[in-house]
Enzyme design. Structure first.
Site, short mmCIF file in Angstrom:
data_model
loop_
_atom_site.label_atom_id
_atom_site.label_comp_id
_atom_site.label_asym_id
_atom_site.label_seq_id
_atom_site.Cartn_x
_atom_site.Cartn_y
_atom_site.Cartn_z
N ASP A 46 68.10 15.41 11.51
CA ASP A 46 66.87 16.20 11.52
C ASP A 46 65.63 15.31 11.59
O ASP A 46 65.67 14.12 11.27
CB ASP A 46 66.78 17.04 10.25
CG ASP A 46 67.78 18.18 10.21
OD1 ASP A 46 68.62 18.26 11.12
OD2 ASP A 46 67.72 18.98 9.26
N ASP A 47 64.53 15.94 11.98
CA ASP A 47 63.15 15.41 11.86
C ASP A 47 62.74 14.42 12.95
O ASP A 47 61.62 13.93 12.93
CB ASP A 47 62.92 14.74 10.49
CG ASP A 47 63.15 15.70 9.34
OD1 ASP A 47 63.31 16.91 9.58
OD2 ASP A 47 63.16 15.23 8.17
N HIS A 97 64.22 22.20 15.47
CA HIS A 97 63.88 22.09 14.05
C HIS A 97 62.40 22.46 13.83
O HIS A 97 61.72 21.86 13.02
CB HIS A 97 64.15 20.66 13.59
CG HIS A 97 64.24 20.49 12.10
ND1 HIS A 97 65.00 21.30 11.30
CD2 HIS A 97 63.66 19.57 11.26
CE1 HIS A 97 64.90 20.89 10.04
NE2 HIS A 97 64.09 19.85 9.99
N HIS A 101 57.09 20.38 11.00
CA HIS A 101 57.98 20.52 9.84
C HIS A 101 57.32 21.40 8.77
O HIS A 101 56.94 20.94 7.69
CB HIS A 101 58.34 19.15 9.27
CG HIS A 101 59.64 19.13 8.53
ND1 HIS A 101 59.76 19.53 7.22
CD2 HIS A 101 60.89 18.76 8.93
CE1 HIS A 101 61.01 19.40 6.83
NE2 HIS A 101 61.73 18.92 7.85
N HIS A 191 69.11 12.24 8.48
CA HIS A 191 67.75 12.23 9.02
C HIS A 191 67.49 10.92 9.76
O HIS A 191 67.77 9.84 9.22
CB HIS A 191 66.71 12.40 7.90
CG HIS A 191 66.87 13.68 7.14
ND1 HIS A 191 67.84 13.85 6.15
CD2 HIS A 191 66.21 14.86 7.23
CE1 HIS A 191 67.74 15.07 5.66
NE2 HIS A 191 66.78 15.72 6.31
#
Length: 428
Positions: A46-47, A97, A101, A191
């Site tokens: 993620d991210d 995603h 964020h 991540h």
């Protein structure tokens, strides 16, 4: 009046936030978080993309010939299209995603869909020519409308979360967490960027160090890293209905409580099929084993329990109860030397007469040296029969059909083997 307004407000907030959290996190309604396969694991990141860590991660995955799924932020994809293009070119899956964020709890459902998910999907499509249809919300948080407005996406959560966003976790602890929690079907949350709220900027460097070793260990265990869509496709034939899924989750929760309550110990942490506990034999009738050993009421025994989660994993690949029994015998055979050594050398088992268990899947146990006995008729036998038939229904995806098979294969039996027989057969 104020109290009523406050109650109404809190009720709306609960429905918007807590209801989808319970539905997705506890009952996995509308989301995918774990596969039902025997040798596949999905690594997810993620991210990103991150200009420093994502290229290093892609190099590492290439080194191990591993495939992964990246849940990217649309804003970062815009800034680093070359990394998105490389992910796509090297065969990895790209999911969404959000554009930034932000938590879906603090946005309207229309904003989540149009300004976050769909906008990011269009950005990725403009780079790769393929529009993503897999989505993971930041922090795994959905609002109640997401369950309906994001139907055109497959929402993916996770089953393993080693908390790699903190630098203090470090390489060694992170490696240990991953190796101890990854099982076939796991969806692992990692991540490749440390820029989001609550994360440490250098945390991905520790993740990369740990992952290098973890990928090598996974190969040794026969685990294959695949994309989430591949894991889901392989699991489709094992997907359960809501009622069965709730029942399985409840049963596995009971299993964890039972293990802690009665202090059951796994014989082998890498093969957790068999757990043991020492207790007094309470049967009304003595058990006379072939080598002359007798187990009488009050004698200490090592009681054997089969791990229900492992049974479930074996059951999903078994076409029949006979095939499930065959798999159990094979797995148990590999554990018998360790069980024998434990009973013969560990002080905790010094005074036990032998190994004992009650099972409905006893076919082939004589090959391992066990003697098989009928359960004495009575209330205990009837309760045990009901319990074990319910267990088979739970641990086997087609348990209802399995219960219609030959009843002689589904009759609970006592299986037992003496210490002397264990020594003769398994200790050189």
């Amino acid at each position: 009046m104020k109290e009523r307004l406050l109650f109404t407000f809190l009720l709306i907030v609960a429905i918007y936030t807590i209801v989808p959290w319970v539905a997705t996190r506890i009952f996995a309604i509308g989301v995918f978080r774990r596969g039902k396969v025997t040798n596949q694991v999905a690594l997810t990141f993620d991210d990103g993309p991150d200009p420093v860590y994502t290229p290093l991660l892609l190099d590492l995955l290439q080194k191990h010939k591993a495939k992964a799924t990246f849940f990217v932020l649309g804003a970062k994809a815009e800034r680093h299209p070359e990394l998105i293009e490389r992910m796509h070119r090297e065969g990895h899956q790209i999911g969404i995603h959000n554009y930034s964020h932000k938590s879906n709890w603090f946005m309207s459902p229309w904003s989540v869909r149009s300004k976050q998910a769909d906008r990011s999907a269009e950005i990725v499509a403009s780079i790769t020519g393929t529009k993503p249809d897999y989505y993971r919300p930041p922090w795994g948080i959905l609002n109640v409308f997401d369950l309906f407005f994001l139907k055109h996406y497959t929402v993916v959560l996770w089953s393993v979360m080693p908390k790699d966003w903190r630098s203090r976790v470090g390489r060694n602890k992170l490696k240990s967490r991953l190796l101890n929690t990854i099982v076939p079907g796991s969806v692992v949350l990692l991540h490749d960027s440390g820029e989001t709220f609550g994360a440490d900027r250098d945390a991905p460097s520790h993740m990369l160090d740990a992952l290098d070793d973890v990928l090598s260990h996974m190969k040794e265990r026969g685990l294959v890293t695949v994309r989430v869509d591949e894991l889901l496709q392989a699991s489709m034939k094992y997907r359960l209905g809501l009622f069965k899924r709730v029942l399985v989750n409840a049963w596995m929760a009971w299993e964890r409580c039972f293990v802690k309550l009665f202090h059951l110990k796994s014989v082998d942490s890498d093969n957790p099929l068999v757990k043991l506990r020492v207790r007094e034999y309470q049967g009304r009738q003595s058990i006379v084993l072939p080598d002359g050993e007798q187990i009488r009421k009050g004698d200490l025994i090592a009681e054997m329990h089969l791990d229900n989660y492992t049974l479930f994993k074996l059951g999903i690949d078994s076409r029949s109860t006979v095939q499930l029994a065959t798999q159990l015998i094979r797995r148990t055979r590999t554990l018998m030397p360790a069980i024998s050594k434990l009973l013969l050398t560990d002080p905790q088992y010094e005074n036990v007469k032998g190994l004992y268990g009650i099972t409905m899947i006893h076919r082939g146990s004589k090959q391992l040296g066990f003697a098989v006995f009928d359960l004495p008729e009575g209330l205990f036998a009837r309760m045990t029969r009901t319990y074990l038939r319910l267990l088979l229904y739970v641990v086997h995806p087609n348990g209802k059909e399995r219960l219609k098979e030959k009843t002689d294969l589904l009759e609970p039996k006592i299986v037992a083997i003496s210490k002397n027989e264990l020594k003769t057969r398994y200790i050189a």
